[in-house]
Design a protein around this motif. Structure first.
Motif, short mmCIF file in Angstrom:
data_model
loop_
_atom_site.label_atom_id
_atom_site.label_comp_id
_atom_site.label_asym_id
_atom_site.label_seq_id
_atom_site.Cartn_x
_atom_site.Cartn_y
_atom_site.Cartn_z
N ILE A 1 -10.87 -6.04 2.07
CA ILE A 1 -10.31 -4.47 1.90
C ILE A 1 -9.99 -3.98 0.93
O ILE A 1 -9.92 -3.09 0.26
CB ILE A 1 -10.45 -4.20 3.01
N LYS B 1 -7.89 8.58 10.06
CA LYS B 1 -7.85 7.15 8.79
C LYS B 1 -8.59 6.08 9.19
O LYS B 1 -8.82 5.62 10.41
CB LYS B 1 -6.39 6.42 8.67
N ARG B 2 -9.38 6.31 8.49
CA ARG B 2 -10.69 5.29 8.86
C ARG B 2 -10.63 4.54 7.83
O ARG B 2 -10.51 4.46 6.43
CB ARG B 2 -12.52 5.88 8.64
N THR B 3 -10.88 2.86 7.91
CA THR B 3 -10.51 1.67 6.77
C THR B 3 -12.28 1.11 6.88
O THR B 3 -13.31 1.40 7.67
CB THR B 3 -9.98 0.85 7.48
N PRO B 4 -12.18 0.93 5.56
CA PRO B 4 -13.49 0.16 5.41
C PRO B 4 -13.78 -1.24 6.81
O PRO B 4 -12.61 -2.43 6.49
CB PRO B 4 -13.68 -0.28 3.54
N THR C 1 -9.38 3.05 12.64
CA THR C 1 -7.18 1.77 12.68
C THR C 1 -6.26 2.74 13.94
O THR C 1 -6.95 3.53 14.16
CB THR C 1 -7.03 2.61 11.66
N PRO D 1 -5.20 3.69 -0.13
CA PRO D 1 -6.30 4.82 -0.45
C PRO D 1 -7.49 4.31 0.52
O PRO D 1 -8.61 4.51 0.50
CB PRO D 1 -6.98 4.68 -1.83
N VAL D 2 -7.50 2.57 1.23
CA VAL D 2 -9.00 2.27 2.22
C VAL D 2 -8.10 2.08 3.24
O VAL D 2 -8.85 1.75 4.31
CB VAL D 2 -8.79 1.04 1.48
N GLY D 3 -6.60 2.87 3.94
CA GLY D 3 -6.76 2.14 5.17
C GLY D 3 -6.41 1.79 5.63
O GLY D 3 -5.65 1.06 7.00
N ILE D 4 -5.27 0.71 4.55
CA ILE D 4 -4.82 -0.99 5.62
C ILE D 4 -3.46 -0.90 6.35
O ILE D 4 -2.63 0.00 5.51
CB ILE D 4 -4.46 -1.87 4.06
N VAL E 1 -13.60 6.96 3.07
CA VAL E 1 -13.40 5.98 1.74
C VAL E 1 -14.83 5.15 0.66
O VAL E 1 -15.82 5.25 1.48
CB VAL E 1 -12.37 4.98 2.43
#
Lengths: 295, 346, 330, 132
Positions: free
Chosen positions: B234, C34-37, C29, B325-328, C57
């Motif tokens: 990701i 918040k959403r994550t790929p 998440t 930006p990708v929510g990790i 995203v």
């Protein structure tokens, strides 16, 4: 290594270089040159251990770490051998005698040369990896009585890239010293060994290392192997040494991670919990086994 | 040294402090975000959660000149060290950022001393502020820190309703209070309780808690596990996390020329997430994949600095999670690490 | 309605899934909003996917990274299903037409979207962090960490591109699945597309604009987030900014703000011909730099000069980087 | 105030262009001439860098589209130059600072005329800047 130097205060800025004059430049091979840098007043004395490096600065271009090939106290000058690979080294290659180059150092731990006393030294180098090892060889000849035999195993890509040609001839003539050279591929006009340098530490190879394979077993036990070269090369050497069960604490390698500051602050050379510039660049194989494979 | 500062006196204190130093404090920017900026007097925001941007940039600048060089006609080169001696007072630093500055101070000392940063730290007075409200990403308690920690600060402040409870910690801080003693009032005996009240209420509001301290010295065993792949798939390797991290210390050094004979040697922030960060001149790259770079960032924070300095270089501020930006989420990674470590021990 | 769409995506994926496939979608998440790929590598992971108002995203970015990393699992031998909002679908189209990813490999699932909310905007509106968000019709019911409760219209939290509506049109492409009601969607967006917006470049003199650009870009920290999330930036590790051996060091000034302007100028100069206006750069920017003021300008330029809208189809070659003898110039 | 302008000229290296360049050198000694292989080979990033670093103007001198020794060279760059101009505009630089001149290699008069025009434009930009 005993570092009896006093810890510097804040006002002694370790990032500031001093500038030395280039007193002589000699072509080595078609991509490498030797540079003699005269030390300015106040900086003549260099406490230096073979294997350490300096940060060289070309104003306006950049800074790079370069291993010291030799320190000549009589002439108060340092010898750097530099290959033309990047922007900064390219610029250094264009410099002329009389110009000034920034120097700070020495940095790094260097080879634990005290531990080598009374032992045989086998040096395995690939390409320009012989440059940092030259300081060890010079140290060996200056303190000949402290050591036993010396063997240099050297591999170059082709005959034009062989460095220290003349020196090697003279080293060969000296007592207790052997030199073996190999080039990667057969080529016209070359009647020596061909193949990678790891052949020279292979027991089945016809012209393999004298000390490791053609001497008494006791000799082999009393030997240290110093390896400098690209990661691909030293990994294959280590494999060969593993085959003959060579003790891992008698093998020393030099890592060449990307460095920027030289003093363990910039983080570029971080490899596991070690900073290669400060804790290295010389590591024993034993240490290397415990480290993350990020070199 | 314990004092009280009435809230309406804050602006007069700042005015006084501004006389011989730059005062930096959290203010609302025109983008509606709280950021540390040089202030005039009134617009200071000393409430709410920690700011999105850390005050790191006033200690370890995004880019700074290290020395200027001049090449003389004779070819000789002279070097002039860049030396800032401006005094600065940074207000409203939350305990997480104070921990980060403390870490930075230790990291840049050692055998070789980074004089730029240490000098700047010497010239700064750090005024901390107990954290009354966490953000959604905060996890400082997981690392054994607390919202009212005072280490690293010169003066600690805490919001107590109508006034701030002020505590001088270091000599530098006590001197500052002494110099402005007409602005402060004497404190009452039970004022100290403010801290424990804040601590209790703030800790309760923190959403995530995972015992990272129990993982000390064990994170390294997750090195070869497959959790990294999960996140590196990701991760876009941008480096927003490292640049916003208050403890990330890596920098790049470069030279630039202003004219033929003049120029400077400067440094800028750099990030281990960048492909070229470890690239050798030969083309070999020790950390060529996204997976290795992500692992380096996490491992460095939770394992390598434990080996080197016996402390985590993460303060639990959660900025990396917030800006990603990708929510990790760092907490998610830590949870996975904990699982791997726990399974390994069984 | 949204729950229904999510359900439909799942059942669609279930029905078209063959062994060896992979899918890219979103998941939750631990942080509210918040959403994550999410990379679905086998069939029973499908039910973990999430589609709601926070799936901001753009997953098209990951298609650019085939060159960079091994995102496909070892046993991959089928199709890569990718869930997209219409705006992201156009980024995927652009990658098709730039031949960055093979059409045979990708199966596009376009999802009806009624605007995507930005979690950071919600934080700003609430002037504090939220610990819980619930969606009710067109409002968010948010619970702040301090305990306050507030209802916020979703429209206020939309990403800029959603209120603009210029990016909402569907690409001309026969090969996608549409989840939702396509005719209804087309009807909704048809009157949005032709709204005219004023750009700063038209209203300001160069000097004023320069000042504004200087001010905005001086806060750039050069974290490369805008570049790395950009679906049009597909050079990955071979980007000009990462070449240690380039002869011209583009960015060698100690003055960061001057440097930043050059960085963004070069970046936009490189991606403008492919920029679909998806707004990922602006969303990803941790310093909230309004990068839309630049890409909107280039989008309009492409349309006005060449009648070319990047990402409209899967085969149109971009006009600025190709030329055939005999073709009309400009 | 015509002094101390920083102007770069990038001429393509067509064989017969020497005459023009000599003429330009005579009339505008302040212009820095940097020869390139072909106008299509011109790296537009360099134009952006130079202008950002404070150059007043950039001129690329190439063959007419269709007349290029490398067939499509100048045609392809014509489009790219359009983008450069707009990039400059989008970031608040005057787009007039960047100019491409397309001429037959042997032509002298036309080039000089256009160059004069360009210099006048630069002067007027400066004038405007002072007024504001």
């Amino acid at each position: 290594m005993e570092k009896n130097k006093k810890a510097p205060s804040i006002n002694q800025n370790p990032y500031i270089p001093f500038f030395g004059k280039l007193t002589d430049i000699i072509d080595e091979s078609h991509v490498t040159k030797r540079f003699f840098v005269e030390l300015p007043k106040g900086h003549e004395k260099v406490d230096f251990i073979p294997g350490q490096f300096f940060q060289l600065t070309v104003p306006g271009v950049g800074e790079i770490p370069i291993s010291l090939s030799d320190y000549i106290p009589e002439k108060k000058s340092l010898l750097f051998c530099i290959a033309n690979t990047g922007i900064v080294t390219n610029k250094i290659h264009q410099m002329k005698v009389g110009e000034f180059i920034g120097v700070r150092g020495p940095y790094g731990n260097g080879f634990p040369i005290e531990k080598f006393k009374g032992k045989n030294i086998v040096i395995v180098a690939g390409g320009i990896g012989l440059f940092p090892l030259r300081s060890v060889i010079e140290y060996y000849f200056r303190n000949k009585n402290d050591f036993n035999k010396l063997e240099v195993l050297y591999g170059a890509r082709n005959p034009r890239e062989i460095i220290f040609r003349e020196e090697m001839k003279s080293w060969r003539l000296k007592k207790d010293t052997t030199c073996k050279i190999t080039i990667d591929k057969p080529e016209k006009g070359w009647d020596g060994n061909t193949g990678f340098v790891c052949n020279l530490v292979d027991k089945n190879y016809s012209d393999s290392s004298e000390i490791l394979f053609h001497c008494a077993a006791s000799e082999r036990e009393n030997t240290v192997v110093l390896v400098v070269g690209p990661p691909v090369m030293f990994n294959s050497i280590l494999k060969k040494l593993e085959e003959i069960n060579f003790p891992d604490d008698s093998v020393y390698l030099s890592l060449e991670n990307h460095m920027k500051c030289g003093i363990g602050k910039c983080g570029h050379c971080n490899c596991g919990s070690k900073y290669v510039c400060q804790d290295g660049p010389i590591f024993s194989w034993k240490e290397l086994k415990t480290m993350e494979k990020e070199y | 040294m314990r004092k009280r500062l009435q809230k309406q006196k804050l602006s007069s204190l700042i005015k006084k402090l501004k006389e011989d130093a730059t005062v930096i404090a959290p203010v609302m920017t025109d983008k509606n975000e709280v950021d540390f900026l040089p202030v005039n007097s009134e617009e200071v925001i000393l409430s709410g959660a920690r700011s999105l941007y850390s005050p790191k940039k006033y200690i370890f600048k995004q880019s700074e000149s290290m020395y200027d060089y001049t090449i003389q006609d004779s070819g000789k080169v002279t070097v002039k060290e860049s030396c800032e001696n401006e005094k600065q007072i940074i207000m409203g630093i939350r305990p997480c950022d104070l921990h980060a500055i403390e870490y930075m101070k230790e990291f840049y000392s050692g055998k070789y001393k980074d004089s730029y940063i240490l000098r700047r730290l010497e010239n700064s007075v750090l005024i901390g502020l107990a954290c009354t409200e966490p953000s959604t990403n905060c996890f400082c308690t997981s690392l054994g820190n607390s919202p009212v920690d005072t280490d690293g600060s010169d003066i600690m402040m805490a919001d107590a309703g109508s006034f701030y409870f002020v505590k001088g910690i270091t000599e530098k801080g006590k001197k500052l209070i002494e110099n402005n003693k007409d602005i402060f009032e004497d404190s009452q005996e039970d004022d100290e309780r403010v801290l424990s009240d804040i601590k209790e209420s703030c800790e309760k509001a923190i959403l995530e808690k995972i015992d990272v301290t129990a993982l000390k010295n064990k994170v390294g065993s997750a090195y070869n596990s497959d959790i990294w792949k999960k996140y590196s798939d990701i991760c876009v390797n941008c480096g927003a996390c490292t640049f916003n991290c208050p403890t990330c210390t890596c920098f790049d050094v470069a030279d630039t020329s202003r004219s033929k004979n003049e120029g400077c040697h400067y440094r800028t922030w750099d990030t281990c997430q960048n492909f070229a960060f470890t690239l050798h001149a030969s083309g070999h790259n020790p950390r060529s994949t996204s997976e290795e770079r992500l692992r380096q960032r996490v491992m460095h924070k939770y394992q390598y600095t434990v080996d080197q300095m016996d402390q985590f270089s993460c303060t639990g501020c959660g900025r990396c999670t917030q800006v990603c930006p990708v929510g990790i989420s760092m907490i998610a990674i830590l949870k996975d690490i904990k699982e791997v470590v726990d399974n390994g021990e069984e | 309605m949204k729950k229904q769409i999510e359900k439909n995506i799942k059942s669609l994926l279930h029905s078209i899934w063959k062994s060896g496939d992979m899918a890219i979608s979103w998941t939750k998440t631990s942080i509210p909003g918040k959403r994550t790929p999410f990379f679905i590598k086998n069939k029973n992971q499908i039910d973990q996917l999430v589609f709601d108002t926070f799936c901001a995203v753009s997953l098209a970015t990951y298609l650019t990274e085939f060159n960079r990393k091994e995102i496909l699992p070892e046993d991959f031998k089928g199709k890569l299903h990718i869930t997209c909002k219409p705006c992201d679908a156009r980024s995927v189209m652009q990658l098709f037409s730039d031949m960055q990813v093979s059409e045979e490999l990708v199966n596009l699932i376009v999802i009806q979207c009624d605007g995507i909310a930005d979690e950071s905007k919600l934080t700003k509106i609430m002037s504090g962090y939220v610990s819980n968000i619930e969606e009710e019709n067109d409002r968010f019911i948010c619970k702040g960490i301090g305990g306050t409760e507030k209802s916020v219209p979703i429209r206020d939290c939309w990403l800029d591109k959603c209120s603009d509506g210029k990016n909402c049109d569907l690409p001309y492409y026969y090969g996608y699945y549409f989840v939702g009601n396509e005719t209804e969607y087309r009807k909704r967006i048809s009157n949005l597309l032709h709204t005219k917006t004023d750009l700063v470049q038209d209203t300001m003199s160069p000097k004023e604009l320069k000042k504004l650009v200087n001010k905005e870009l001086s806060s750039c920290i050069r974290c490369n987030a805008c570049r790395n999330v950009c679906p049009a930036c597909f050079c990955s590790d071979r980007c000009v900014f990462e070449q240690p051996k380039v002869n011209v060091k583009y960015l060698d000034s100690e003055d960061a703000s001057k440097n930043n302007i050059l960085y963004h100028m070069i970046r936009f100069n490189h991606v403008a011909p492919n920029c679909t206006g998806c707004g990922e750069c602006e969303r990803a920017c941790p310093m909230s730099i309004p990068l839309s003021m630049f890409y909107k300008y280039f989008n309009r330029l492409m349309w006005e000069e060449f009648e070319y809208k990047p990402g409209k189809t899967n085969s149109e070659r971009q006009k600025l980087l190709s030329y055939h003898l005999g073709e009309d110039l400009v | 105030m015509a002094s101390k302008k920083l102007i770069y000229l990038f001429p393509c290296l067509a064989e017969k262009r020497k005459k023009v360049l000599q003429k330009i050198e005579q009339e505008y000694p302040e212009i820095k001439i940097v020869p390139i292989i072909c106008a299509g080979r011109f790296n537009t990033d360099i134009a952006l860098k130079l202008i950002n670093d404070g150059a007043d103007g950039i001129v690329v001198l190439g063959c007419e589209p269709g007349d290029c020794h490398y067939r499509e060279g100048s045609a392809i760059s014509e489009r790219r130059f359009l983008l450069v101009k707009h990039t400059l505009k989008a970031f608040g630089f005057e787009e007039e600072r960047f100019q491409a001149l397309w001429h037959k290699p042997s032509e002298v008069k036309g080039v000089m005329n256009e160059l004069n025009l360009f210099m006048e434009k630069l002067a007027s930009i400066e004038q405007k800047g002072v007024e504001e």
